[in-house]
Write an enzyme that holds these catalytic residues in place. Sequence first.
Site, PDB file in Angstrom:
ATOM      1  N   CYS A   1       0.832  -2.320  -2.553  1.00  0.00           N
ATOM      2  CA  CYS A   1      -0.592  -2.610  -2.778  1.00  0.00           C
ATOM      3  C   CYS A   1      -0.951  -2.416  -4.251  1.00  0.00           C
ATOM      4  CB  CYS A   1      -1.452  -1.782  -1.827  1.00  0.00           C
ATOM      5  SG  CYS A   1      -3.025  -2.602  -1.508  1.00  0.00           S
TER       6      CYS A   1
ATOM      7  N   HIS B   1       0.817  -3.055   3.434  1.00  0.00           N
ATOM      8  CA  HIS B   1       1.312  -1.677   3.587  1.00  0.00           C
ATOM      9  C   HIS B   1       2.357  -1.619   4.699  1.00  0.00           C
ATOM     10  CE1 HIS B   1      -1.893   0.442   1.223  1.00  0.00           C
ATOM     11  NE2 HIS B   1      -2.494  -0.724   1.437  1.00  0.00           N
TER      12      HIS B   1
ATOM     13  N   GLU C   1       4.307   0.631   5.356  1.00  0.00           N
ATOM     14  CA  GLU C   1       4.463   2.007   5.861  1.00  0.00           C
ATOM     15  C   GLU C   1       3.661   2.254   7.144  1.00  0.00           C
ATOM     16  OE1 GLU C   1       2.753   1.087   3.213  1.00  0.00           O
ATOM     17  OE2 GLU C   1       1.070   2.409   2.743  1.00  0.00           O
TER      18      GLU C   1
END
Length: 538
Positions: free
Chosen positions: A384, A510, A512
Amino acid sequence: MARKVNYIFVTGGVTSSLGKGIISASLAKLLQGRGYSVTIQKLDPYINIDPGTLNPYEHGECYVTDDGAETDLDLGHYERFLNVRTSQANNVTTGRVYQSVIEKERKGEYLGKTVQIIPHITDEIKDRIKILGKTGEFDFVITEIGGTVGDIESLPYVEAVRQIIWEHETESLVIHLTLVPYLKAAGELKTKPTQHSVKALLELGVQPDILVCRTEYHLNSDIRKKIAKFCNVSSDAVIESIDAETIYDVPILMKEEKLDQVVLEKLHMSSAGKPDLNKWEAFLLRFKNPKNEINVALIGKYIELKDSYKSIVESFNHAGASLECKVNIKWIHSEKINDDNSSELLSDVDGVLVAPGFGSRGIEGKIQAIKYVRENKIPFFGICLGMQCAIIEFSRHVLNLDGAHSSEIDEGTDYPVIDLMEDQKKISSKGGTMRLGAYACKIKEDSHAYKAYNESIVYERHRHRYEFNNKYLEDIEKAGLKATGFNPESNLVEIVELEDHPYFVGVQFHPEYKSTVANPAPLFKSFIKAALENKKRS
Ligand code: GLN
């Protein structure tokens, strides 16, 4: 016949940070291992509508779900443990509860009645608990009540719990998490704080069924009996939760303590057999017995509170375990990096991750670190804001666009290589207005990303207002930084990769957030592999 839904409430006493989220997720894992369908919900007693507007220093990372909800980081634990997606319904705050009650009042839905905490706020809380049960998807809804019993702000939640138990006596139970501290001077574990916190719950009309006691030392049977006797629970319902080496040990520890079995017995369900945790145990084995090791720098501005990067750290754990590689994180404050010290700070790491973030603080350090890894061919992963910084760095130092920037940081820059998304230009309100949640990304073949995912369309979660400014795309690509992933509808650049570099990948999304124990994030795996190769080379 409609599925029977069981409601399990998890409250906390004595102190915060006892790990209600991990205990809830561990119990859910055990029930899932017995073949049940389980979801977990977090009720947060603060007035913010959601944690999206909170500084990470307050409560750590803001976790984003597929449906674009900005939520508490505990939802990340739920997804990582269960490999089941959560949604907006899994996180409720006091702000959201009051907002909907007030909206209903303005619409006249209360028919002239005085609107009060009891019954209107408590009914709203109850509705939001039961909404998950009513989907028909779950055998168990585990609801974690944020905060500590006795706090003013959690009173309406405990009252809602009391009423649900009264209405669904045989399908509900309360697990209360407490602390049994060890007093060094006395050489003893102390039960009084637990007794007091159970008393605080009893004053509110709630008798806990199970006590999970956080402790640094084993609880012997005398202590267990004492707690049981003074807190009105059966002695098998006093569960020890000893400090664990990792959060991933907790389901195993809870299995040994028979938490799932006691829960099923209290709900008059069969507790025969054992939960199947084979895959989980296989993960733990790899996680704890790595064959390799790498050092990765994580560059961010909130590193004083590691929880600000919770999902990133856990993604390293999942992907690392799957590759039998231990990932050591070297935390570097983005404000501390500059042209003079980047070599000193980064020459000993095998890869560098530049973290997401907002605002100007630490931005130049991130850009500096990226310059160093680009020039020195160290594997790089930008997420990001980390990807946006890579574009700024490349524009400034390769395209020679002096002062190139993101218009988030420098509104008047001559080269806004990162700019506000078109549909963000009319928005002034900060809460819940970013580009949020899962969007498609079409990946070009012959890229690191394609190799990692082995798929040409992937869905990853987003949380940003600014984007790669496509005006500069041609020049940037010509100079060697290629856009390898796009959103098929809007053409927004989602992934960039540098040519002539072993591994330089920046993503606008993202990855994650979607990493779980069962399904590690592909881009974390490919980054770790690249860092391992870099280590072998040097
Ligand atoms: N601040 C940047 C934006 O809003 C990046 C956000 C992030 O890193 N999550 O676009």
